[in-house]
Design a protein around this motif. Structure first.
Motif, PDB file in Angstrom:
ATOM      1  N   ALA A 271      63.008  78.440  79.137  1.00  0.00           N
ATOM      2  CA  ALA A 271      61.815  78.514  79.981  1.00  0.00           C
ATOM      3  C   ALA A 271      61.630  79.921  80.533  1.00  0.00           C
ATOM      4  O   ALA A 271      62.598  80.610  80.885  1.00  0.00           O
ATOM      5  CB  ALA A 271      61.923  77.509  81.123  1.00  0.00           C
ATOM      6  N   VAL A 272      60.346  80.326  80.592  1.00  0.00           N
ATOM      7  CA  VAL A 272      59.959  81.614  81.182  1.00  0.00           C
ATOM      8  C   VAL A 272      58.705  81.370  82.016  1.00  0.00           C
ATOM      9  O   VAL A 272      58.090  80.301  81.979  1.00  0.00           O
ATOM     10  CB  VAL A 272      59.683  82.664  80.087  1.00  0.00           C
ATOM     11  N   THR A 273      58.322  82.383  82.783  1.00  0.00           N
ATOM     12  CA  THR A 273      57.066  82.322  83.533  1.00  0.00           C
ATOM     13  C   THR A 273      55.960  82.927  82.671  1.00  0.00           C
ATOM     14  O   THR A 273      56.096  84.048  82.169  1.00  0.00           O
ATOM     15  CB  THR A 273      57.198  83.091  84.855  1.00  0.00           C
ATOM     16  N   PHE A 274      54.874  82.176  82.499  1.00  0.00           N
ATOM     17  CA  PHE A 274      53.794  82.664  81.644  1.00  0.00           C
ATOM     18  C   PHE A 274      52.452  82.197  82.208  1.00  0.00           C
ATOM     19  O   PHE A 274      52.382  81.312  83.074  1.00  0.00           O
ATOM     20  CB  PHE A 274      53.978  82.187  80.203  1.00  0.00           C
ATOM     21  N   ASP A 275      51.371  82.793  81.682  1.00  0.00           N
ATOM     22  CA  ASP A 275      50.007  82.484  82.121  1.00  0.00           C
ATOM     23  C   ASP A 275      49.504  81.268  81.347  1.00  0.00           C
ATOM     24  O   ASP A 275      49.388  81.298  80.117  1.00  0.00           O
ATOM     25  CB  ASP A 275      49.101  83.690  81.884  1.00  0.00           C
ATOM     26  N   LEU A 276      49.231  80.192  82.073  1.00  0.00           N
ATOM     27  CA  LEU A 276      48.776  78.966  81.429  1.00  0.00           C
ATOM     28  C   LEU A 276      47.413  79.155  80.765  1.00  0.00           C
ATOM     29  O   LEU A 276      47.114  78.494  79.761  1.00  0.00           O
ATOM     30  CB  LEU A 276      48.717  77.829  82.452  1.00  0.00           C
ATOM     31  N   ASP A 277      46.588  80.074  81.294  1.00  0.00           N
ATOM     32  CA  ASP A 277      45.254  80.275  80.722  1.00  0.00           C
ATOM     33  C   ASP A 277      45.330  80.707  79.265  1.00  0.00           C
ATOM     34  O   ASP A 277      44.467  80.344  78.451  1.00  0.00           O
ATOM     35  CB  ASP A 277      44.488  81.325  81.535  1.00  0.00           C
ATOM     36  N   GLU A 278      46.363  81.482  78.912  1.00  0.00           N
ATOM     37  CA  GLU A 278      46.490  81.930  77.528  1.00  0.00           C
ATOM     38  C   GLU A 278      46.708  80.743  76.586  1.00  0.00           C
ATOM     39  O   GLU A 278      46.125  80.676  75.498  1.00  0.00           O
ATOM     40  CB  GLU A 278      47.642  82.928  77.412  1.00  0.00           C
ATOM     41  N   VAL A 279      47.540  79.823  77.022  1.00  0.00           N
ATOM     42  CA  VAL A 279      47.800  78.637  76.191  1.00  0.00           C
ATOM     43  C   VAL A 279      46.544  77.780  76.092  1.00  0.00           C
ATOM     44  O   VAL A 279      46.193  77.278  75.005  1.00  0.00           O
ATOM     45  CB  VAL A 279      48.970  77.827  76.777  1.00  0.00           C
ATOM     46  N   LEU A 280      45.823  77.611  77.213  1.00  0.00           N
ATOM     47  CA  LEU A 280      44.604  76.808  77.192  1.00  0.00           C
ATOM     48  C   LEU A 280      43.555  77.445  76.290  1.00  0.00           C
ATOM     49  O   LEU A 280      42.837  76.746  75.554  1.00  0.00           O
ATOM     50  CB  LEU A 280      44.069  76.650  78.617  1.00  0.00           C
ATOM     51  N   LYS A 281      43.470  78.765  76.344  1.00  0.00           N
ATOM     52  CA  LYS A 281      42.519  79.467  75.497  1.00  0.00           C
ATOM     53  C   LYS A 281      42.835  79.228  74.020  1.00  0.00           C
ATOM     54  O   LYS A 281      41.929  79.010  73.193  1.00  0.00           O
ATOM     55  CB  LYS A 281      42.539  80.962  75.824  1.00  0.00           C
ATOM     56  N   GLN A 282      44.096  79.281  73.674  1.00  0.00           N
ATOM     57  CA  GLN A 282      44.485  79.026  72.289  1.00  0.00           C
ATOM     58  C   GLN A 282      44.064  77.626  71.847  1.00  0.00           C
ATOM     59  O   GLN A 282      43.544  77.429  70.738  1.00  0.00           O
ATOM     60  CB  GLN A 282      46.000  79.170  72.134  1.00  0.00           C
ATOM     61  N   GLN A 283      44.267  76.643  72.727  1.00  0.00           N
ATOM     62  CA  GLN A 283      43.926  75.271  72.372  1.00  0.00           C
ATOM     63  C   GLN A 283      42.419  75.095  72.196  1.00  0.00           C
ATOM     64  O   GLN A 283      41.966  74.381  71.298  1.00  0.00           O
ATOM     65  CB  GLN A 283      44.457  74.299  73.437  1.00  0.00           C
ATOM     66  N   VAL A 284      41.649  75.759  73.071  1.00  0.00           N
ATOM     67  CA  VAL A 284      40.193  75.676  72.943  1.00  0.00           C
ATOM     68  C   VAL A 284      39.756  76.275  71.609  1.00  0.00           C
ATOM     69  O   VAL A 284      38.905  75.720  70.899  1.00  0.00           O
ATOM     70  CB  VAL A 284      39.518  76.399  74.128  1.00  0.00           C
ATOM     71  N   GLU A 285      40.327  77.397  71.246  1.00  0.00           N
ATOM     72  CA  GLU A 285      39.955  78.029  69.987  1.00  0.00           C
ATOM     73  C   GLU A 285      40.331  77.174  68.787  1.00  0.00           C
ATOM     74  O   GLU A 285      39.599  77.114  67.788  1.00  0.00           O
ATOM     75  CB  GLU A 285      40.627  79.403  69.887  1.00  0.00           C
ATOM     76  N   GLU A 286      41.474  76.512  68.864  1.00  0.00           N
ATOM     77  CA  GLU A 286      41.941  75.741  67.716  1.00  0.00           C
ATOM     78  C   GLU A 286      41.191  74.428  67.561  1.00  0.00           C
ATOM     79  O   GLU A 286      40.937  73.979  66.447  1.00  0.00           O
ATOM     80  CB  GLU A 286      43.441  75.468  67.849  1.00  0.00           C
ATOM     81  N   TRP A 287      40.827  73.784  68.682  1.00  0.00           N
ATOM     82  CA  TRP A 287      40.291  72.431  68.598  1.00  0.00           C
ATOM     83  C   TRP A 287      38.772  72.350  68.730  1.00  0.00           C
ATOM     84  O   TRP A 287      38.201  71.283  68.548  1.00  0.00           O
ATOM     85  CB  TRP A 287      40.942  71.553  69.658  1.00  0.00           C
TER      86      TRP A 287
END
Length: 426
Positions: A271-287
């Motif tokens: 586990a690390v500290t990361f920006d959740l917005d980046e992951v959400l952005k990836q999901q929006v782009e993929e789906w």
């Protein structure tokens, strides 16, 4: 092995019989001879007493007077000074036992008894010992055969158990034989069988998880490559789509690595500290593209600029599983919502479909449990991935269906005691 055990036990018994029977036969033989000699001596003493009594009374001594003291096979002679030799019985032919007694008046009494009776008695004694020894040997053979079978059967079964383990059948037999050493071997084999069964189950589970989890990113990647092919005349768009496809490949690699890591060491920290917005952005782009193709939309609501603690690839894979689940089994628009509750950040996936059947409830996270035609693996693997990453995946609502991923908050003012996020009040 059986033959060796039988020969060993039989050899021991033969030695014991020889050591016991030979001295016993010698002792019994001497005892019989001594008893016969004592009887002859006693007969001589009795005859001498009769002779002395008659001489003292002045009566004549004849063979008829002591004939009653002569037994079958015995011959008695009385030699009185000045008188002819007196005899009673039949003279003994062959070996004989002899006893001689002398009286006070010079008379001599001699008693002879044939050794035939003594030899016959000795023969009976030896025959009896031989029968006893033969019975002992037969009993020893029977005992040796029984014991050999008793010990060989467990060894044969243990060998069969080991052969089954080697052939991929790890079922324990749970058999014990009353022999501590054999029972210990059986116990070790049973423990090994359980361990092998767990290993095989884990390997099969890993294969099932990997195949299921690879399906979603591969499908998305395939669709992305189709878009790249369709947009080949637009270089900027092709470059953008190729970049997204490469990111999907990287996440796909991360998912495979994560599955393998969880299989080998579920407690390994990543586990690390990361920006959740980046992951959400990836999901929006993929789906977005698959949803548009299905006439549906992916909506974003809630907080922005949120930092969380976890593994980006794992969080992305869990969210991808939830989105795929909504696409396959839900209906209407899908809402991806981010909110905060206590010390946790919650990422919710909600759609407008019929929801989760009441009879399933939280059982949707169990393997092979599915309300529709699906494998029943995706949500189970997603929860395992979340828990291995220190997060928690829950079903908050049946209708509308709301799945929530609870993540540790990465805020500076967060309680850093390391405690797991609390379950929110519903």
């Amino acid at each position: 092995m059986k033959r060796r055990m039988i020969n060993s036990l039989l050899g021991v018994v033969l030695v014991v019989v020889a050591v016991f029977c030979v001295p016993l036969a010698l002792i019994e033989k001497q005892s019989i001879v001594n008893a016969a000699e004592d009887r002859v001596d006693a007969a001589a003493v009795r005859v001498l007493g009769l002779v002395e009594n008659r001489l003292a009374a002045g009566e004549p001594v004849t063979g008829e007077k002591f004939a009653a003291q002569v037994t079958d096979g015995s011959f008695v002679t009385v030699d009185i000074p000045g008188q002819p030799l007196i005899a009673a019985g039949r003279p003994v032919d062959g070996p004989a036992l002899t006893a001689t007694e002398e009286g006070a008046s010079g008379e001599t009494v001699t008693v002879q008894q044939s050794r035939a009776d003594v030899d016959h008695e000795i023969g009976n004694m030896l025959l009896l010992l031989g029968v006893v020894a033969l019975l002992a040997v037969q009993a020893a053979v029977a005992l040796a055969v029984w014991q050999a079978k008793r010990l060989a059967r467990p060894l044969t079964e243990l060998a069969q158990t080991a052969e089954r383990l080697g052939s991929g059948d790890p079922r324990p037999r749970d058999r014990r034989y009353g022999v501590p050493e054999l029972d210990r071997i059986a116990e070790v084999l049973d423990v090994s069988a359980v361990r092998i069964a767990r290993m095989l189950t884990a390997e099969r589970r890993l294969a099932a998880d990997a195949s299921h989890q690879l399906r979603t990113p591969l499908t998305a990647l395939s669709m992305r490559l189709e878009e790249i092919t369709a947009l080949a005349e637009e270089p900027d768009t092709v470059k953008e789509e190729a970049t997204i496809a490469l990111q999907q490949v990287e996440r796909l690699t991360d998912v495979v690595q994560r599955l393998l890591t969880n299989q080998r060491d579920p407690a390994s920290p990543t586990a690390v500290t990361f920006d959740l917005d980046e992951v959400l952005k990836q999901q929006v782009e993929e789906w977005s593209a698959p949803l548009r193709a299905a006439g549906r939309r992916l909506l974003m609501e809630g907080m922005r600029g949120t930092t969380v603690i976890g593994t980006p690839g794992t969080v992305a894979q869990v969210l991808a599983t939830l989105l795929e689940n909504s696409l396959m089994h839900g209906g209407g628009d899908i809402t991806l919502r981010v909110r905060r509750t206590g010390s946790s950040v919650v990422a919710e996936v909600q759609d407008e479909g019929p929801g989760v059947p009441p009879e399933l409830g939280n059982r949707v996270f169990e393997r092979a449990v599915s309300g529709r035609n699906s494998t029943g693996i995706g949500l189970a693997v997603a929860r395992d991935l979340a828990e291995a990453d220190g997060a928690r995946l829950e079903l908050l609502s049946l209708k509308p269906p709301v799945f929530a991923l609870f993540l540790g908050s990465g805020r500076d003012d967060e309680d850093d005691t390391g405690a797991a996020p609390k379950r929110p009040q519903r």
